[in-house]
Enzyme design. Structure first.
Site, PDB file in Angstrom:
ATOM      1  N   LYS A 122       0.851  -1.199   0.000  1.00 49.88           N
ATOM      2  CA  LYS A 122       0.000   0.000   0.000  1.00 49.88           C
ATOM      3  C   LYS A 122       0.877   1.236   0.000  1.00 49.88           C
ATOM      4  CE  LYS A 122      -3.625   2.386   2.624  1.00 49.88           C
ATOM      5  NZ  LYS A 122      -4.561   2.293   3.771  1.00 49.88           N
ATOM      6  N   ASP A 227     -13.131   5.463  10.647  1.00 54.76           N
ATOM      7  CA  ASP A 227     -13.624   5.327   9.273  1.00 54.76           C
ATOM      8  C   ASP A 227     -14.162   3.912   9.078  1.00 54.76           C
ATOM      9  OD1 ASP A 227     -14.231   6.398   6.820  1.00 54.76           O
ATOM     10  OD2 ASP A 227     -12.252   6.052   5.952  1.00 54.76           O
TER      11      ASP A 227
END
Length: 351
Positions: A122, A227
């Site tokens: 990532k 989130d």
């Protein structure tokens, strides 16, 4: 942003020294002058001009000028190469495969390490899209200097790795963290699907309860995801959830902890009602003085992501919240298949 690691094998050690010198010089200069590059890289003579020219041709740096001199800036592709060089040296990344996801703040690739096991790479890319409205602000950094999105991406990656590591060590359903350098995080490849891609679940109430229990369990360990939604929850074939994406995680002692906790709960309630026509009257409420079992927020800070780092990142995240309603809810759009620290630069320069 496309990741092209092929030129890594063709770059010389001196080219990497020049690239690293530009990175180091960027800490105090928006545009790094050639004289400083020569000093930091410890290279002398006309050869440095050739290295700079080659790096520009490879689109790893850019030439810019101000009223005083012409200089050079590191761009994301150059930052990618520096991180991949370090991860490759450690054996964490030996080959890069297909891109399996793209978000407003990251790119996701399948990679393989020296053990030949597939994993996920990532790359945090703050400032690319979701921060268009704040990229001109300068209050995150040194006075009178433009913001360094690469620095913020590095902080974001450091935070994600630190929290993923401490969560994994305490038995939370998260990917196994493998390595981190600069803006890159290497983690386990999970054989699962994002919740947002699932249209039918045999027992939605069971998954709903597991997710609410996970929110509560995090809070009892001193953390709020921040989130917690269908974009950041993977579901395995057996129905068990896996939590991903941790840059917005906050402590239960955060000033706005109750807001973030309630938002996480509301995201799950809203999604299950809309997607699965499932609605429950049972859902957790935030309790600051609840039965707190561990202080994982403190442990994460002790693992290398300092309070100062958190403060810098919080400023940017606060700006993000101001524009959240104008953007897509997804920070990550990962599609799975069926089946650093300042010392990093010093280490690279010594290679």
């Amino acid at each position: 942003m496309k990741l092209d690691p092929t030129s890594l094998r063709y770059m010389s050690a001196d080219e990497f020294r020049v690239l690293t010198a530009i990175e180091v010089g960027s800490r105090n200069h928006d545009i790094v002058p050639e004289t400083l590059i020569a000093e930091l890289s410890r290279l002398r003579g006309g050869g440095i001009n050739k290295y700079i020219s080659d790096l520009i041709k490879r689109k790893l740096i850019a030439s810019e000028s101000n009223s005083k001199y012409v200089g050079y800036k590191l761009i994301y592709s150059g930052y990618d190469h520096l991180a991949l060089k370090t991860l490759s040296r450690r054996g964490s990344v030996v080959s890069v495969g297909n891109q399996i996801g793209v978000g407003k703040e990251s790119d996701i690739f399948v990679i393989a390490g020296e053990d030949e096991q597939q994993a996920v790479l990532k790359l945090h890319r703050l400032g690319r899209q979701s921060f268009r409205n704040v990229k001109q602000k300068r209050d995150y950094f040194r006075p009178n200097q433009s913001p360094s999105w690469m620095y913020m991406s590095r902080l974001s990656a450091m935070k994600e790795f630190a929290f993923m590591k401490v969560l994994h060590e305490h038995g939370f359903p998260v990917p196994t963290p493998i390595d981190q350098n600069r803006h890159c995080v290497v983690m386990e490849l999970i054989d699962a699907f994002p919740l947002r891609q699932i249209d039918h679940i045999a027992e939605p109430g069971r998954l709903y309860s597991e997710l609410m229990d996970l929110i509560v369990r995090l809070a009892k360990h001193g953390l709020i995801h921040g989130d917690f939604n269908e974009f950041n929850i993977l579901v395995r074939e057996n129905g068990s959830p896996v939590l991903i994406d941790f840059p917005q995680m906050v402590s239960t002692s955060h000033l706005n902890a109750e807001f973030y906790f309630n938002r996480d709960v509301d995201c799950i309630r809203t999604f299950f009602k809309r997607r699965f026509a499932y609605e429950s009257v049972l859902y957790p409420k935030f309790a600051l003085n609840g039965d707190k079992e561990f202080d994982l927020d403190v442990k994460a800070a002790a693992s290398g992501f300092s309070r100062k780092d958190q403060a810098n990142l919080d400023k940017l995240m606060q700006e993000q919240e101001l524009h959240r309603d104008d953007e897509d809810p997804s920070d990550e759009e990962i599609v799975y298949s069926d089946s650093d620290n300042e010392s990093d630069s010093d280490d690279d320069q010594d290679e």
